[in-house]
Scaffold this active site. Structure first.
Site, PDB file in Angstrom:
ATOM      1  N   SER A   1     -13.512 -24.858  -2.584  1.00 50.63           N
ATOM      2  CA  SER A   1     -14.492 -24.977  -1.516  1.00 50.63           C
ATOM      3  C   SER A   1     -15.604 -25.943  -1.928  1.00 50.63           C
ATOM      4  O   SER A   1     -15.872 -26.132  -3.117  1.00 50.63           O
ATOM      5  CB  SER A   1     -15.102 -23.610  -1.221  1.00 50.63           C
ATOM      6  OG  SER A   1     -14.085 -22.653  -1.097  1.00 50.63           O
TER       7      SER A   1
HETATM    8  N1  SAM Z   1     -11.743 -20.049  -5.011  1.00 45.53           N
HETATM    9  C1  SAM Z   1     -10.867 -21.161  -5.228  1.00 45.53           C
HETATM   10  C2  SAM Z   1     -11.365 -22.108  -6.287  1.00 45.53           C
HETATM   11  O1  SAM Z   1     -12.494 -21.923  -6.789  1.00 45.53           O
HETATM   12  O2  SAM Z   1     -10.629 -23.042  -6.625  1.00 45.53           O
HETATM   13  C3  SAM Z   1     -10.515 -21.907  -3.977  1.00 45.53           C
HETATM   14  C4  SAM Z   1      -9.828 -21.073  -2.976  1.00 45.53           C
HETATM   15  S1  SAM Z   1      -8.918 -21.932  -1.747  1.00 45.53           S
HETATM   16  C5  SAM Z   1     -10.189 -22.364  -0.625  1.00 45.53           C
HETATM   17  C6  SAM Z   1      -8.118 -20.534  -0.996  1.00 45.53           C
HETATM   18  C7  SAM Z   1      -7.096 -19.889  -1.881  1.00 45.53           C
HETATM   19  O3  SAM Z   1      -6.710 -18.655  -1.283  1.00 45.53           O
HETATM   20  C8  SAM Z   1      -5.828 -20.713  -2.050  1.00 45.53           C
HETATM   21  O4  SAM Z   1      -5.595 -20.913  -3.415  1.00 45.53           O
HETATM   22  C9  SAM Z   1      -4.740 -19.836  -1.412  1.00 45.53           C
HETATM   23  O5  SAM Z   1      -3.482 -19.945  -2.051  1.00 45.53           O
HETATM   24  C10 SAM Z   1      -5.347 -18.468  -1.588  1.00 45.53           C
HETATM   25  N2  SAM Z   1      -4.844 -17.412  -0.701  1.00 45.53           N
HETATM   26  C11 SAM Z   1      -4.561 -17.473   0.623  1.00 45.53           C
HETATM   27  N3  SAM Z   1      -4.162 -16.268   1.065  1.00 45.53           N
HETATM   28  C12 SAM Z   1      -4.217 -15.417  -0.001  1.00 45.53           C
HETATM   29  C13 SAM Z   1      -3.934 -14.033  -0.192  1.00 45.53           C
HETATM   30  N4  SAM Z   1      -3.529 -13.219   0.797  1.00 45.53           N
HETATM   31  N5  SAM Z   1      -4.098 -13.508  -1.427  1.00 45.53           N
HETATM   32  C14 SAM Z   1      -4.514 -14.271  -2.454  1.00 45.53           C
HETATM   33  N6  SAM Z   1      -4.785 -15.589  -2.343  1.00 45.53           N
HETATM   34  C15 SAM Z   1      -4.652 -16.143  -1.131  1.00 45.53           C
END
Ligand code: SAM
Length: 207
Positions: A52
């Site tokens: 993000s």
């Molecule tokens: N917090 C992260 C970072 O600092 O790099 C960035 C997060 S990115 C915006 C959103 C993440 O949520 C992705 O890596 C995606 O694979 C994950 N995601 C989506 N649905 C999910 C779920 N149900 N459980 C766990 N992770 C999930």
């Protein structure tokens, strides 16, 4: 980044500003995109996912009002960057990620930068992580169609707080939900656009 993107936009919590200064964001970004590490936008991390925008990470952390004593669950570990920021602000951080390649990357990035104490689990974070509940705070880094009730259940009943983007696949509001013995209170922190939260209590993969 801290002065121009965070302080100028109203991030005030000195602990959050210090955490954002300390965590080396470039270390969490694949070589190809490293030149974008401190840009004022989300940064690609592979698997079609992003870290993000720095302002959003700071705004989410500030909304949780962490004092240093909390147990925190992050949903959506991605690169591990946001979890490292949370680890600067709380006592214990567990982060959960559904993409196996990102689980491996987050573990590697966190270990290399000195945050090996953050636990990275693989799984569907829309269901939370009941084995380790309850949590003082939960931070969801992907957009949900509705607030997953499993996350609300896993919040501490006296002072739990959840920050989560909720809305359509394209646009969401960032909600802060505080749980106490009196019930739940919700405040809108800002408006945002996150990648979708995919899972049993979220968007379905094929939707
Ligand atoms: N917090 C992260 C970072 O600092 O790099 C960035 C997060 S990115 C915006 C959103 C993440 O949520 C992705 O890596 C995606 O694979 C994950 N995601 C989506 N649905 C999910 C779920 N149900 N459980 C766990 N992770 C999930």
């Amino acid at each position: 980044m801290v002065e121009r993107q965070l302080q100028r936009r109203g991030i005030r919590d000195p602990r959050v500003l210090e955490a954002m200064r300390r965590v080396p964001r470039h270390e969490f970004i694949p070589e190809t995109y490293r030149h974008m590490a401190y840009d004022d936008e989300p940064t690609p991390i592979g698997c079609g996912q992003t870290i993000s925008q720095p302002y959003m990470v700071a705004a989410m952390a500030e909304a949780l009002a962490l004092t240093g004593a909390e147990r925190v669950l992050e949903v959506g570990a991605g690169s591990g960057y946001h979890a490292a920021v949370l680890a600067e602000l709380a006592a214990d951080v567990l982060t959960i990620e559904r993409e196996p390649a990102l689980v491996a990357a987050a573990r590697e990035n966190l270990a290399r930068t000195g945050y090996a104490r953050v636990r990275v689990m693989e799984g569907d974070g829309s269901l939370g992580y009941p084995e380790a509940a309850s949590f003082d705070a939960i931070s969801v880094a992907a957009g949900a169609p509705e607030v997953p009730f499993r996350l609300l259940e896993q919040l501490d009943e006296r002072h739990g707080r959840l920050v989560i983007p909720v809305g359509s696949r394209d646009d969401q509001e960032l909600r802060l939900i505080c749980k106490s013995l009196e019930g739940l209170r919700t405040r809108i922190v800002n408006y945002c656009r996150f990648v979708p939260l995919l899972g049993a209590q979220a968007w379905k993969v094929e939707e």
